[in-house]
Write an enzyme that holds these catalytic residues in place. Structure first.
Site, PDB file in Angstrom:
ATOM      1  N   HIS A   1     -50.803   3.091 -35.831  1.00 45.28           N
ATOM      2  CA  HIS A   1     -50.514   3.030 -37.269  1.00 45.28           C
ATOM      3  C   HIS A   1     -51.434   3.996 -38.011  1.00 45.28           C
ATOM      4  CE1 HIS A   1     -49.187   1.337 -41.066  1.00 45.28           C
ATOM      5  NE2 HIS A   1     -50.453   1.301 -41.435  1.00 45.28           N
TER       6      HIS A   1
ATOM      7  N   SER B   1     -55.151   3.775 -36.409  1.00 42.25           N
ATOM      8  CA  SER B   1     -55.525   2.606 -35.605  1.00 42.25           C
ATOM      9  C   SER B   1     -54.488   2.380 -34.512  1.00 42.25           C
ATOM     10  CB  SER B   1     -55.584   1.337 -36.483  1.00 42.25           C
ATOM     11  OG  SER B   1     -56.388   1.521 -37.626  1.00 42.25           O
TER      12      SER B   1
ATOM     13  N   ASP C   1     -48.412  -4.954 -38.945  1.00 43.67           N
ATOM     14  CA  ASP C   1     -49.623  -4.135 -38.799  1.00 43.67           C
ATOM     15  C   ASP C   1     -50.893  -4.990 -38.825  1.00 43.67           C
ATOM     16  OD1 ASP C   1     -48.032  -1.837 -38.708  1.00 43.67           O
ATOM     17  OD2 ASP C   1     -48.086  -1.602 -40.882  1.00 43.67           O
TER      18      ASP C   1
END
Length: 216
Positions: A113, A140, A149
């Site tokens: 992400h 990340s 997420d």
């Protein structure tokens, strides 16, 4: 798991630059893995061409052909199960997955992400970082849980945000880091070093900090 080849299924929606980085690492002998299939929810995703060029099964499962998210995810799950992968790699797969799908593959799903989670979940992360005047931004890799997420972070890589950056310039800097750290994380998975237990990431049986490896 150390000696056997780990089977990866890669899910994409677009260009597939992270997919290419994984392919290149496998071909260079840096990653003891085999990509058993690449699945895209968009027929025109260039990543499907990358897969075909590498002799990998390329599957299009067009989300527009399904009535709702649940029916799509059921078909996606069946398609993945037929490939029987050890790990499912989300590499720019631009769909929110249902909790049922995620829980079915719990501990086997990883995602990359483009932000320093928990900052900027969702979309348009580069522009949001610029708009907020952030001095640094990044990427990340995390395990996937039903929270968008929100799964445990495995590793992060940071990049500077310069004064006159455009979102595209910042994205390019971030993507360079993506192509470095995603194959690294997959190498940990392939050698059995990395696992998710009780919604936390463990490397070499040590719990990773909330911000991931070497990032306290």
């Amino acid at each position: 798991m150390t000696d056997s080849v780990t089977k990866l299924c890669v899910l994409i929606s677009g260009n597939g630059s992270n997919l290419q980085a994984i392919i290149d690492n496998i071909e260079a002998g840096k990653l003891n893995a085999q990509i058993c299939g690449v699945i895209s929810n968009r027929p025109n995703a260039y990543g499907l061409t990358r897969a075909k060029n590498a002799g990998i099964e390329a599957i299009c499962l067009d989300h527009t052909a399904f009535e709702d998210r649940e029916s799509y995810d059921k078909e996606l799950q069946a398609t993945i199960e037929a490939l029987n992968p050890d790990c499912i790699v989300l590499a720019g797969f631009m769909r929110i997955l249902t909790p049922e799908f995620v829980n079915n593959f719990s501990g086997k799903l990883v995602n990359i992400h483009p932000s320093l989670l928990p900052k900027y979940k969702g979309l348009n992360t580069h522009q949001r970082a610029i708009d907020n005047g952030d001095k640094e931004h990044g990427v990340s890799v995390h395990f996937v849980t039903p929270e968008l997420d929100g799964g445990p972070v495995i590793i992060q890589s940071r990049v500077p945000v310069f004064e006159n950056d455009s979102a595209d310039e910042l994205a390019e800097r971030v993507q360079e880091q993506e192509r470095r750290i995603y194959p690294l994380v997959l190498s940990w998975i392939c050698t059995g070093r990395l696992k998710m237990l009780n919604n936390k990431a463990f490397l070499d049986e040590q719990e990773l900090p909330q911000s991931g490896y070497a990032n306290e």
